[in-house]
Design an enzyme around this catalytic site. Structure first.
Site, mmCIF file in Angstrom:
data_model
loop_
_atom_site.group_PDB
_atom_site.id
_atom_site.type_symbol
_atom_site.label_atom_id
_atom_site.label_comp_id
_atom_site.label_asym_id
_atom_site.label_seq_id
_atom_site.Cartn_x
_atom_site.Cartn_y
_atom_site.Cartn_z
ATOM 1 N N ASP A 243 0.812 -1.221 0.000
ATOM 2 C CA ASP A 243 0.000 0.000 0.000
ATOM 3 C C ASP A 243 0.844 1.270 0.000
ATOM 4 O OD1 ASP A 243 -2.055 -1.884 0.356
ATOM 5 O OD2 ASP A 243 -1.969 -1.671 2.540
ATOM 6 N N GLU B 256 -11.408 1.432 -3.859
ATOM 7 C CA GLU B 256 -10.845 1.822 -2.562
ATOM 8 C C GLU B 256 -9.535 2.580 -2.777
ATOM 9 O OE1 GLU B 256 -9.610 -1.639 -0.302
ATOM 10 O OE2 GLU B 256 -9.198 -2.752 -2.136
#
Length: 519
Positions: A15, A189
């Site tokens: 991420d 997302e």
């Protein structure tokens, strides 16, 4: 420019959020249940990266005791507004099932390292993986987040929302607007917003975190939308190319160099074995990009991520392959982390050149276990440690573990029989995956003298793990094999004990101790 091989941050570094301030680049990555929270690496050339800091270091910022595996700190966003560094992160308290308890926070600091990060301000719990966008023209700040709707089955992902955040009152203000729902790949997302040539650009992750993962790009003339999707939809993905070296490509962020070149960092996985297991977890890779005449961003040679990329710097490969020997004269080395708790004095201390673990709960506890670990960054490695431990109770353990989560680990431990005789045994959850029941003893125990330090070791060669031991001071200190060859690929995302898209960390090698009795 020299060619550099991906990934740039090997091992469990998912991420990525990237930032440039002057000549310095920073990447923040998720740490999930591992403490301290958030890893920030530093580079001056995009090729060579050094772990700089983990900013969430105290209980007022983060306490993850009770957070299940693969919960905790998700998807940090690191930005700079010309004055301060800003860090947005989610602390996930529950993720399985229809409801998610995902609490979003913002912290800030004048200096990224060497200064103290603020206590966090709670923002909301409406979704996870948010970001903070600083509009260069209006000076306003916007909180950009996915929406989680527990009523909508089976998808639950309700789109990307924008709302203004007031830095003075430290609160969300005004209307929240759902501005973009993503594509038919679904599971929108992890949004990031940028501004260029009058356009607001939005980069999101779609397709979950597995082999359908992708980075989707969209744009609008207004922060509030409507957003149109990139003509190619996905600017980086491996979903249609199962033989690509870099798989699971998605969840990215964009940075520009001082001379105007554009790069995208993204998470990736490098599967091994026919079962396509990512033992190193989700790693960070980088891709060179360019802006087309149509004002859309394209990944060079994309959308499939390239294994080799032109970067401003040339990587020093010797540092990647060098042997690491850890001593404790100067405290705990930055490579190490532990699980969940900010009260480190309850589980370990470093004094007089020694690391001392204070036994707490059993390996796999979600609350308080004495485990100190470092990431696995290579597909093959050797690990050794020397322990001084004289158990008197069959409930007391201390040893060396190859660890992923409570469901998947291999543990060579020094313990004692009920009669007080010291012995070695191996505990493993391998044979019962994915249920996670512990098999103990997995192989016959080995009696060892009640006195003397013990050297414990393991080797991993691809998907093969072998334990070793030696009793020091016995006159026979050569390492001996302990147990059979185990399947090391079990210690991976794909065997993390959750449903698909549910295990997010990576393999560690660790020392661990259990007290057995804390009375």
């Amino acid at each position: 420019m020299p060619l550099v091989k991906n990934p740039i941050l090997p091992g469990f570094n998912p991420d990525p959020s990237i930032l440039r301030v002057g000549k310095d680049y920073y990447i923040a990555t998720s740490t999930f249940e591992w403490y301290p929270g958030v890893q920030i690496h530093h580079s001056t050339d995009l090729a060579n990266w050094t772990l700089l800091t983990r900013p969430l270091t105290r209980q007022s910022q983060l306490d993850m005791r009770g957070d299940p595996d693969s919960c905790g700190v998700w998807a940090p966003c690191l930005t700079h507004d010309g004055d301060k560094f800003w860090l947005v992160y989610t602390d996930v308290k529950r993720k399985d099932g229809s409801f998610k308890d995902a609490h979003n926070y913002i912290a800030w600091a004048d200096k990224i390292d060497g200064g103290e990060w603020s206590d966090p301000v709670y923002v909301n719990s409406s979704g996870f993986d948010p970001s903070l966008f600083h509009d260069p023209d209006s000076g306003k700040k916007y909180f950009v987040n996915m929406l989680w709707d527990h009523r909508r089955r089976p998808l639950l992902f309700a789109g990307i929302a924008v709302q203004e955040w007031n830095a003075k009152t430290r609160k969300l203000v005004g209307e929240r607007k759902n501005v973009y729902q993503g594509t038919d790949l679904q599971l929108a997302e992890a949004p990031h917003v940028y501004k260029r040539n009058g356009w607001y650009y939005m980069l999101i992750a779609e397709g979950g975190t597995g082999y359908e993962h992708a980075c989707t790009f969209a744009r609008s003339k207004d922060i509030w939308g409507p957003y149109e999707t990139h003509p190619d939809k996905y600017i980086v993905t491996s979903k249609d190319h199962p033989r690509a070296a870099l798989q699971r490509a998605g969840h990215g962020d964009i940075v520009e160099t001082e001379d105007g070149r554009t790069y995208l960092v993204h998470l990736t996985g490098r599967p091994t074995t026919q079962a396509r297991r990512c033992v190193l977890g989700r790693e960070t890779a980088i891709q060179e990009c360019y802006w087309g005449e149509d004002d859309w961003l394209y990944v060079k040679n994309g959308p499939v991520p390239s294994l080799w990329v032109d970067l401003p710097g040339k990587r020093d490969e010797s540092k990647y392959w060098e042997e690491k020997r850890y001593t404790f004269e100067d405290g705990l080395h930055r490579d190490f982390q532990w699980l969940r708790t900010p009260e480190t004095e309850r589980i370990f201390n470093v004094k007089d050149g020694k690391l001392t673990l204070t036994g707490r709960e059993a390996i796999g506890s979600w609350f308080e276990q004495a485990l100190v670990a470092r990431r696995q960054e290579h597909f093959s490695y050797d690990a050794e440690t020397v322990i001084d431990f004289s158990p008197t109770d069959e409930r007391q353990f201390a040893g060396l573990t190859a660890y992923y989560c409570r469901y998947n680990f291999f543990y060579l431990t020094v313990t004692a029989h009920s009669d007080g005789q010291r012995e070695l045994l191996i505990m493993s959850s391998e044979a019962s995956w994915p249920i996670g029941n512990l098999n103990t003893p997995y192989v016959p125990y080995v009696q060892i003298p009640n006195e003397g330090k013990v050297k414990l070791a393991l080797t991993i060669r691809g998907n093969q793990l072998q334990f070793y031991y030696a009793v020091l001071g016995s006159g026979d200190e050569e390492l001996k094999k302990m147990g059979p060859v185990f399947d090391a690929s079990i210690v991976s995302d794909e065997c993390g004990g959750h449903q698909q898209h549910g295990s997010f960390t990576g393999a560690f090698v660790a020392g661990e101790e259990r007290a057995g009795c804390l009375c």
